[in-house]
Design an enzyme around this catalytic site. Structure first.
Site, PDB file in Angstrom:
ATOM      1  N   SER A   1      41.896  40.307  43.441  1.00 19.66           N
ATOM      2  CA  SER A   1      41.668  38.816  42.997  1.00 19.66           C
ATOM      3  C   SER A   1      43.281  38.798  42.622  1.00 19.66           C
ATOM      4  O   SER A   1      44.352  38.933  43.555  1.00 19.66           O
ATOM      5  CB  SER A   1      41.826  39.361  41.807  1.00 19.66           C
ATOM      6  OG  SER A   1      42.392  38.506  40.589  1.00 19.66           O
TER       7      SER A   1
ATOM      8  N   LYS B   1      45.156  45.905  41.529  1.00 14.68           N
ATOM      9  CA  LYS B   1      45.339  44.841  42.344  1.00 14.68           C
ATOM     10  C   LYS B   1      45.691  45.095  43.826  1.00 14.68           C
ATOM     11  O   LYS B   1      45.228  45.580  45.183  1.00 14.68           O
ATOM     12  CB  LYS B   1      43.963  43.897  42.123  1.00 14.68           C
ATOM     13  CG  LYS B   1      42.739  43.567  41.566  1.00 14.68           C
ATOM     14  CD  LYS B   1      41.816  44.259  42.556  1.00 14.68           C
ATOM     15  CE  LYS B   1      40.327  44.327  41.631  1.00 14.68           C
ATOM     16  NZ  LYS B   1      39.706  45.153  42.725  1.00 14.68           N
TER      17      LYS B   1
ATOM     18  N   TYR C   1      45.642  44.291  35.147  1.00 13.76           N
ATOM     19  CA  TYR C   1      44.917  44.781  36.142  1.00 13.76           C
ATOM     20  C   TYR C   1      45.401  43.880  37.421  1.00 13.76           C
ATOM     21  O   TYR C   1      44.824  44.425  38.543  1.00 13.76           O
ATOM     22  CB  TYR C   1      43.917  43.490  35.856  1.00 13.76           C
ATOM     23  CG  TYR C   1      42.465  42.897  36.127  1.00 13.76           C
ATOM     24  CD1 TYR C   1      41.763  44.231  37.169  1.00 13.76           C
ATOM     25  CD2 TYR C   1      42.585  41.594  37.205  1.00 13.76           C
ATOM     26  CE1 TYR C   1      41.378  43.562  38.265  1.00 13.76           C
ATOM     27  CE2 TYR C   1      41.864  41.169  38.069  1.00 13.76           C
ATOM     28  CZ  TYR C   1      40.867  42.052  38.543  1.00 13.76           C
ATOM     29  OH  TYR C   1      40.439  41.336  39.337  1.00 13.76           O
TER      30      TYR C   1
END
Length: 328
Positions: free
Chosen positions: A117, A145, A141
Site C-alpha cells: 500500500s 504493510k 495499517y
C-alpha cells in the site's frame, strides 16, 4: 501450476482472480469471507473458506492444489480502524503473512506477489512518490504493510522465494457490476451511500496544505490494479528479474473535493443537499500521496488505462445494479 489468491472473494481480490483466469492461469481462492462474498468467485475456481492465520488449513490448501505461487491480498485495510485496534491489525496483517509464508516456503512454492500500500510512505513531503521515497508510515495499517515487505525481503534473502510487493494507491471503479465495491470504507462508495440517502457527502478536513484544503490522492481503477497483479505474477513465473517493490498508480493527484464534484457530475446529483459537509480530520490521513508510475512501466511494461470519470461511472453502475443503494 496453480496460484493461491488469498482474499480472492473480496472487492480487489475478485478482480485479480477474474483477470488471472482471463489470462489462462489456474487459481484457488482462500478467503475467510469476513468482507468477501463467495458469489464473486468465478465458476470453476475452488474456494477454501478460512483464514491465513489457520496454518494447517493453509498447508493443506497449498499441498492439495499444487500451489506454486501466491497473490496475497487478505488483510485488514481501514486506516481509522487500525488506529483504534492496532493489535488486531498486527495479528491479521503481520502474523497472517508469517503463517502464510511458513506454509509456502515449506512447500517450496517460489513466487509471491504481495499487495502492499501507499500507506507505507506515510505523509511524504514530495509532489510525486517514487519507490525510493523514505517509508515513514503514520498509522498502524501502513506499518503492518511495511513490516510485511521487510518480512518478504528477509525470507527471500534466506533463499527459495522470489517476490514483488505492489504498493497501490486509492482504488475505485469496477470491471463489472457483479464485482462492485459493496462496502462504504472507500471514498467513492462512501459518497454514493450518502447521496443515495439524500445526505451530503462528508469530507474529512479542509484545512490541509493543498490547493483546496482537502486531501489529494492518486485514484486508480481496480481493473488496472488487477492487471498489474497479473503482470507481476507472470513476470515472476517467467523468470523475469523484477524490482521487489513497485508502485501502482496513475501519477496524477485528485483532491477529495474534486472527486466529490466528479461523482456529482456523473450521477447527475446537483441538489443543494449534495453539497459536501466538512468534518474533522481523520487520524492517520496524510495530506497528499501521488504515485510515480515510471518504474512499473519500465519493469513490467504496465501502465494504467482508465481515467477518473471511467472509475466513477463503472462504480456507479455497479452500485445501482448490485442494489447497494436500496440496502443502505
Amino acid at each position: 501450476m496453480t496460484w493461491l489468491v488469498t482474499g480472492g472473494a473480496g472487492y480487489i481480490g475478485a478482480h485479480v482472480v477474474t483477470a488471472m483466469r482471463a489470462q489462462g492461469e489456474r487459481v484457488v481462492v482462500l478467503d475467510d469471507l469476513s468482507t468477501g462474498d463467495a458469489s464473486r468467485v468465478p465458476e470453476g475456481v475452488p474456494l477454501v473458506h478460512g483464514s491465513v492465520l489457520d496454518g494447517p488449513l493453509v498447508q493443506r490448501t497449498v499441498d492439495r492444489h499444487a500451489v506454486r505461487g501466491v497473490v496475497h491480498l487478505a488483510a485488514k485495510k481501514q486506516v481509522e480502524e487500525s488506529v483504534r485496534r492496532p493489535l488486531h491489525y498486527y495479528a491479521e496483517n503481520v502474523e497472517g503473512l508469517r503463517v502464510l509464508l511458513d506454509a509456502v516456503v515449506g512447500a517450496g512454492a517460489p513466487w509471491f506477489v504481495f499487495s502492499s500500500s501507499a500507506a507505507v510512505y506515510g505523509a511524504p513531503d514530495v509532489d510525486v512518490v517514487g519507490e525510493d521515497t523514505p517509508c515513514l508510515p503514520v498509522n498502524p495499517y501502513g506499518r503492518t504493510k511495511l513490516i510485511g515487505e521487510q518480512m518478504l525481503a528477509d525470507v527471500a534473502g534466506a533463499g527459495g522465494l522470489r517476490y514483488t510487493a505492489l504498493r497501490y494507491f486509492n482504488v475505485a471503479g469496477s470491471a463489472s457490476p457483479a464485482l462492485a465495491d459493496r462496502g462504504v470504507s472507500n471514498l467513492v462508495p462512501m459518497v454514493f451511500d450518502r447521496l443515495s440517502r439524500h445526505l451530503p457527502p462528508r469530507v474529512f478536513g479542509d484545512d490541509y496544505d493543498t490547493p483546496d484544503g482537502s486531501c489529494i490522492r492518486d485514484f486508480i481503477h481496480v481493473a488496472d490494479i488487477a492487471s498489474a497483479h497479473v503482470a507481476a505474477a507472470r513476470a515472476l513465473a517467467g523468470g523475469q528479474e523484477t524490482d521487489h517493490v513497485l508502485n501502482i498508480g496513475r501519477g496524477r493527484g485528485v483532491s477529495v473535493l474534486e472527486m466529490v464534484r466528479t461523482i456529482r457530475d456523473v450521477t447527475g446529483t446537483d441538489a443543494g443537499w449534495a453539497e459536501p459537509v466538512v468534518e474533522p480530520r481523520r487520524p492517520g490521513d496524510p495530506p497528499r500521496v501521488v504515485a510515480s508510475a515510471e518504474r512499473i512501466r519500465d519493469v513490467l511494461g504496465w501502465e494504467a488505462r482508465h481515467d477518473v470519470p471511467e472509475m466513477v461511472r463503472s462504480a456507479w453502475e455497479g452500485w445501482q445494479v448490485s442494489g447497494s443503494a436500496g440496502r443502505r
